[in-house]
Design an enzyme around this catalytic site. Structure first.
Site, PDB file in Angstrom:
ATOM      1  N   PHE A   1       0.822  -1.019   0.079  1.00 44.10           N
ATOM      2  CA  PHE A   1       0.024  -0.147   0.013  1.00 44.10           C
ATOM      3  C   PHE A   1       0.776   1.401  -0.011  1.00 44.10           C
ATOM      4  CE2 PHE A   1       0.801  -0.919   4.471  1.00 44.10           C
ATOM      5  CZ  PHE A   1       1.331   0.389   5.007  1.00 44.10           C
ATOM      6  N   CYS A   2       0.176   2.254  -0.421  1.00 44.34           N
ATOM      7  CA  CYS A   2       0.906   3.750  -0.508  1.00 44.34           C
ATOM      8  C   CYS A   2      -0.208   4.630  -0.324  1.00 44.34           C
ATOM      9  CB  CYS A   2       1.927   3.941  -1.579  1.00 44.34           C
ATOM     10  SG  CYS A   2       1.010   3.740  -3.130  1.00 44.34           S
ATOM     11  N   THR A   3      -0.038   5.856  -0.349  1.00 46.92           N
ATOM     12  CA  THR A   3      -0.703   7.053  -0.102  1.00 46.92           C
ATOM     13  C   THR A   3      -2.144   6.998  -1.193  1.00 46.92           C
ATOM     14  OG1 THR A   3       1.246   8.409   0.635  1.00 46.92           O
ATOM     15  CG2 THR A   3      -1.036   9.505   0.214  1.00 46.92           C
TER      16      THR A   3
ATOM     17  N   ILE B   1      -4.112   4.469   0.632  1.00 48.83           N
ATOM     18  CA  ILE B   1      -4.472   4.887   1.885  1.00 48.83           C
ATOM     19  C   ILE B   1      -5.837   5.894   1.887  1.00 48.83           C
ATOM     20  CG2 ILE B   1      -3.913   5.733   4.216  1.00 48.83           C
ATOM     21  CD1 ILE B   1      -0.956   4.945   3.336  1.00 48.83           C
TER      22      ILE B   1
END
Length: 294
Positions: free
Chosen positions: A175-177, A204
């Site tokens: 996952f990332c922003t 996110i």
């Protein structure tokens, strides 16, 4: 005034990204839009903010570009425009990984909807990896996620190669922003022969927007690349400010410590700069304070 903030990216092939720059910049400025958009031969990435009609006009313009008809974006709001000016920049990559054979248009991991993410990361056969950098992970992440402690996304491939044996027999959930780094990271892992690669669709930001706080497995706040610094559940503005010296997020608790001086230092960077640097930072802060009072 409520300002609309649009975070977006899209991988497509632009034959001449330079030719797209000036018309896009002119349109944004005409509609009072500020922020940063990155153009490269592989697509577009960035965050912009402004009045809702202006954002709609820019999105319509972008969706008319080659291969961008299904461009998606993530909406949040702010009390004021969280950018000083509008920039449209040309880049070699819209997110820099430095792996030329990585192509998210050809292959990516399995997308996981936010409402299905909790079940996936709760499984014993899944390793959860945060692909963001340390200044982002320090203020929040998912329960049990591994933090590669990278200073830039370019470092991620080396971290994986050094640690991949730890994950033998595991599914990988990343996952990332907003999702863009995972597009490249999952594409690269598949190219390295890794099976069972997943990533959080919309990142996110989409998770915090979609999943109720009572059901959330997110701890802390999410770093964002604008003056808001962080957001929480429901994408409400968070409690962090930014250090004027190093740019790292500063929590309300850290802002009360002796190492913190607005615009000059914070606990994280107190030993990183010379006295001459600190004097320069202090003068810059003095000028900013004077301008705010004028």
């Amino acid at each position: 005034m409520t300002v609309t903030v649009a975070a977006l990216y899209h991988f497509t092939e632009f034959a001449d990204p330079d030719a797209l720059r000036e018309p896009l910049l002119a349109l944004c400025e005409a509609h009072g839009i500020r922020g940063t958009l990155l153009l490269a031969s592989e697509g577009i990435n960035g965050t912009i903010a402004g009045p809702e009609p202006g954002i709609a006009a820019v999105l319509a313009h972008l969706r008319a570009l080659p291969g961008c008809a299904d461009l998606d974006w993530k909406r949040s709001t702010a009390d004021a425009v969280p950018f000083r000016r509008m920039k449209v920049r040309l880049k070699a990559e819209i997110v820099t990984m430095g792996q030329p054979n990585t192509n998210p248009r050809a292959r990516v991991g399995t997308y996981v909807e936010p409402e299905d993410w909790n079940d996936l990361i709760g499984r014993d056969d899944v390793v959860v990896i945060d692909t963001r950098n340390t200044y982002e992970t320090m203020i929040g992440s998912f329960e049990g996620a591994l933090d590669p402690q990278t200073d830039s996304f370019r470092e991620f491939p080396d971290w994986w190669q050094a640690n991949r044996d730890r994950f033998a027999g595991k599914q990988v959930a990343m996952f990332c922003t907003g999702g863009i780094r995972c597009e490249k990271a999952t594409s690269w892992l598949i190219g390295e022969g890794v099976d069972g690669v997943h990533h959080l669709k919309g990142g996110i930001l989409k998770y915090l927007e979609t999943v109720p706080e009572d059901d959330s497995r997110w701890n802390g706040e999410c770093y964002v690349f604008d003056k808001r610094v962080s957001v929480g559940h429901g994408l409400a503005q968070g409690s962090h400010s930014a250090c004027g010296a190093c740019g790292r997020p500063v929590s309300p608790e850290a802002a009360t410590q002796s190492e913190y001086r607005e615009g000059v230092s914070c606990p994280a960077c107190i030993n990183e700069y010379s006295d001459a640097d600190r004097a320069r930072f202090a003068e810059r802060q003095r000028q900013l304070d004077a301008a705010a009072k004028a």
